[in-house]
Design an enzyme around this catalytic site. Structure first.
Site, mmCIF file in Angstrom:
data_model
loop_
_atom_site.group_PDB
_atom_site.id
_atom_site.type_symbol
_atom_site.label_atom_id
_atom_site.label_comp_id
_atom_site.label_asym_id
_atom_site.label_seq_id
_atom_site.Cartn_x
_atom_site.Cartn_y
_atom_site.Cartn_z
ATOM 1 N N LYS A 1 1.021 -1.267 -0.096
ATOM 2 C CA LYS A 1 -0.029 0.000 0.013
ATOM 3 C C LYS A 1 1.010 1.440 -0.052
ATOM 4 O O LYS A 1 0.628 2.383 -0.659
ATOM 5 C CB LYS A 1 -0.985 -0.032 1.157
ATOM 6 C CG LYS A 1 -2.194 -0.854 1.206
ATOM 7 C CD LYS A 1 -2.959 -0.921 2.014
ATOM 8 C CE LYS A 1 -3.997 -1.825 2.073
ATOM 9 N NZ LYS A 1 -3.702 -3.058 2.418
ATOM 10 N N ARG B 1 -5.782 -8.796 -7.543
ATOM 11 C CA ARG B 1 -6.218 -10.348 -7.660
ATOM 12 C C ARG B 1 -7.678 -10.185 -7.855
ATOM 13 O O ARG B 1 -8.567 -9.062 -8.231
ATOM 14 C CB ARG B 1 -5.970 -10.753 -6.109
ATOM 15 C CG ARG B 1 -6.807 -9.732 -5.177
ATOM 16 C CD ARG B 1 -6.748 -10.343 -3.674
ATOM 17 N NE ARG B 1 -6.804 -9.705 -2.803
ATOM 18 C CZ ARG B 1 -8.096 -8.870 -2.354
ATOM 19 N NH1 ARG B 1 -9.147 -9.263 -2.865
ATOM 20 N NH2 ARG B 1 -8.172 -8.132 -1.460
ATOM 21 N N HIS C 1 -14.551 -3.147 9.093
ATOM 22 C CA HIS C 1 -13.661 -2.720 7.872
ATOM 23 C C HIS C 1 -13.899 -3.948 6.703
ATOM 24 O O HIS C 1 -13.113 -4.076 5.866
ATOM 25 C CB HIS C 1 -12.424 -2.439 7.909
ATOM 26 C CG HIS C 1 -12.288 -1.181 8.503
ATOM 27 N ND1 HIS C 1 -12.484 0.052 8.150
ATOM 28 C CD2 HIS C 1 -12.266 -0.770 9.858
ATOM 29 C CE1 HIS C 1 -12.353 1.219 8.757
ATOM 30 N NE2 HIS C 1 -12.269 0.850 10.171
ATOM 31 N N GLU D 1 -2.703 6.065 8.068
ATOM 32 C CA GLU D 1 -3.574 7.224 7.052
ATOM 33 C C GLU D 1 -4.534 7.882 7.990
ATOM 34 O O GLU D 1 -4.993 7.503 9.012
ATOM 35 C CB GLU D 1 -3.689 6.598 5.934
ATOM 36 C CG GLU D 1 -4.999 5.591 5.978
ATOM 37 C CD GLU D 1 -5.223 5.117 4.700
ATOM 38 O OE1 GLU D 1 -6.599 4.889 4.249
ATOM 39 O OE2 GLU D 1 -4.363 4.997 3.848
#
Lengths: 478, 159
Positions: free
Chosen positions: A117, A295, A236, A201
């Protein structure tokens, strides 16, 4: 491509989905059987299977040397990783490339650039795609995470560099929170993905999770297959997805903009397979690049349903250098609306995993239902794996029709012996905000549909279950 | 035949069923009687509460456990078990199978209600197991890395 032997390094419903596509294309599907699964249902769909010795994921689905040996011993030409496990592991795709084995996924450089990421954000930024503010690269210590948090302002999100599917990811609302969670997220990252690196983040409030499906080949063609909205999430992790996004709705300019931005991201890494560019969209309809999943994704069926594009088959064709089923972006059109419910072995109220053994399974579905699953009576769901056991997918002429069909279908889905989130799905599908398509990723946390799930069904349902038990005593019929 | 249902909190209720001639079951729950009509057609069983409108009856595989939304019941057909009682707030028992990741407290440590005592990994999620009471750790019955079945008494806290 025909006759090539492809090893599926996965299990459950996705192994079944991949095996079906391989068989259909004339390849040989080879499944794996690990020691901690009794009677895995995917083997039925594979033309062959090999034993992958070991009793935990580290010794099996994540053990690269062991898998490489199987590839040698059983003359494997290609590997499909499914989702999770080694699907976005750079080491694995490089090891395969070195041996000349086809990895059914993107090239190792794309996996490397988009799989991690921290690097993917940098790549997106350089391609001119807006990104969510956050750490530049990995955050090695809790002190640095705290420092970043104090600079950006809370809430912040701690997430695994190698993560996905909501695992290895936690929001922190204060310095205290960061200190309490840092080590735990590292451990989760290590046990789920084999790598403990973390990112920090900014945490955007009331966002929509909107993602764009990408399909690209080895000749440099990159297409988008429109967007999906996956804003109904708990911890999440997505539980309901739909395509197209009700939040984008009829705003064709916005749809075009987000889809073309996704193509730009994919082009930036010379993407050459099926993948997904995930965005976070605020209430102002501004969107930011979140990550790219290199993917096939769990929720790919809804895109297949509204476009007629077989993503798994095209992904396999792309990997072997074959042409895709279509010639131009204009060939791909949205027809109707599709909704997917993830059926999980979990408590419908607390939403915590509830492993166990399935004792009864029946389906009575309306016309046009797709159920991708790995459920059968006597199937034991162990704590070693993800609790998702099936995906109930309905396509309709429009959103209302898709809603009607999926609502009726979930009534006809009976799984006995374990707790499932079926009762929660029923509540959500009847709930006003969801019905109107008016929801963000905070839906579960603020509307709290789980609180409207009855702890137990009414006494009549107990009578029916007693009747079934009594009938068992009588040999199954009256 | 009397059925006893016992949930995870050891709360129980009962339901009586009497099989009557003509493929009818009569249920009695808290004094109220309900008739259930049954039919077998082409390998499937069907039920009706009024003998006119029929629906398919889902088949059940085993008789010992019954799950209803968020509740899991042990089913006792025709008898009621004795000697069952529930642990107090200081008894930390696994709710699902899992593995011990970390133990924060040792025997003799003071703990307060809501304080994390250990971390249990189940289905790839780390769960903080917190004390249900203020008190002293009386016994730690697990080790880090140990795999556990549901219903295992991990730690006892004396209030």
């Amino acid at each position: 491509m025909k006759g090539k032997r492809v090893l599926i390094i996965n299990r459950g419903e996705i192994a079944i989905r991949v095996a079906k596509a391989l068989n259909e294309l004339g390849l040989v599907s080879v499944g794996v059987w690990t020691d901690n699964e009794t009677e895995p249902p995917h083997l039925e769909f594979c033309q062959e299977w090999v034993r992958l010795a070991g009793s935990n994921n580290k010794e099996t689905y994540l053990d690269i040397p062991k898998i490489m040996k199987l590839i040698d011993d059983y003359k494997i030409d290609g590997v499909h990783p499914g989702y999770g496990f080694l699907s976005e592991n750079r080491e694995f795709s490089e090891a395969l490339a070195k041996k000349g084995i086809t990895f059914i996924g993107p090239n190792p450089t794309a996996v490397y650039k988009m799989g991690a990421k921290d690097i993917s954000k940098q790549v997106a930024k350089e391609a001119g795609v807006p990104v969510v503010p956050g750490s530049v690269g990995e955050v090695p210590t809790v002190d640095e995470a705290v420092k970043l948090g104090n600079e950006m302002g809370y809430p912040i999100l701690l997430k695994a560099v190698a993560g996905g599917g909501g695992k290895g990811m936690r929001p922190c609302y204060s310095e205290e929170d960061v200190k309490n969670n840092f080590a735990a997220v590292q451990r989760e990252a290590l046990s789920s993905f084999g790598y403990a690196g973390l990112l920090v983040e900014k945490y955007i409030l009331n966002p929509h999770h909107i993602e764009v499906q990408i399909l690209a080949d080895k000749k440099g063609n990159v297409y988008h297959v429109f967007e999906r909205e996956c804003s109904v999430q708990r911890r999440h992790q997505k539980i309901i997805e739909e395509a197209p996004s009700p939040f984008i709705g009829n705003d064709e300019a916005l749809r075009k903009s987000i889809c073309e931005t996704a193509v730009k991201c994919a082009r930036a890494v010379n993407y050459d397979s099926a993948g997904t560019v995930e965005f976070i969209m605020g209430e102002d309809k501004k969107f930011y690049f979140l990550e790219m999943n290199t993917r096939i994704q769990v929720e790919h069926p809804i895109t297949e349903e509204i476009t007629g594009v077989d993503l798994v088959a095209n992904m396999i064709k792309a990997a072997f250098g074959e042409e895709l089923d279509f010639k131009s972006q204009e060939d791909i059109k949205i027809q109707g609306h599709a909704i997917e419910l993830r059926i999980c072995a979990e408590d419908p109220i607390s939403m915590l995993p509830a492993p166990g053994k399935i004792v009864g399974f029946e389906t009575t579905f309306p016309q046009g239902i797709r159920f991708d699953h790995c459920i059968y009576p006597k199937f034991t769901i162990t704590p070693d794996f993800d609790p998702m056991i099936g995906k109930l997918i309905a396509r309709g002429f429009n959103r209302d029709v898709a809603l009607r069909k999926v609502r009726n279908a979930v009534d006809g889905l009976i799984i006995d012996g374990i707790k499932t989130n079926i009762a929660l799905h029923k509540v959500i599908l009847d709930e006003d905000h969801f019905r109107k398509g008016n929801y963000s990723t905070n839906y579960i946390g603020t509307v709290k549909p789980q609180e409207k799930v009855a702890h137990k069904e009414d006494i009549k349902s107990f009578m029916l279950k007693v009747a079934a038990i009594e009938l068992n005593q009588m040999g199954g019929k009256v | 035949m009397r059925y006893y249902f016992l949930n995870q909190d050891m709360k129980e209720f009962s339901l009586d069923v009497e099989i009557q001639p003509g493929k009818v079951m009569e249920f009695t729950h808290e004094g109220a009687k309900t008739k259930l009509f049954l039919k077998s057609l082409a390998g499937k069983n069907y039920y009706s509460f009024d003998g006119v409108a029929w629906k398919k009856l889902a088949a059940l595989g085993v008789n010992e456990v019954l799950v209803s939304n968020s509740e899991v019941y042990k089913v006792y057909r025709g008898f009621k078990p004795s000697g069952l009682n529930k642990g107090g707030a200081g008894a930390l028992v696994t709710q699902m199978p899992g593995k011990i990741v970390k133990i924060m407290k040792k025997e003799g440590d003071k703990v307060s209600k809501g304080e994390t005592v250990l971390i249990l990994e189940a289905m790839k999620m780390e769960n903080e197991i917190k004390s249900g009471a203020d008190g002293t750790v009386k016994s730690v019955n697990v080790k880090e890395g140990q795999a556990l079945e549901a219903g295992f008494l991990m730690v006892e806290i004396e209030e």
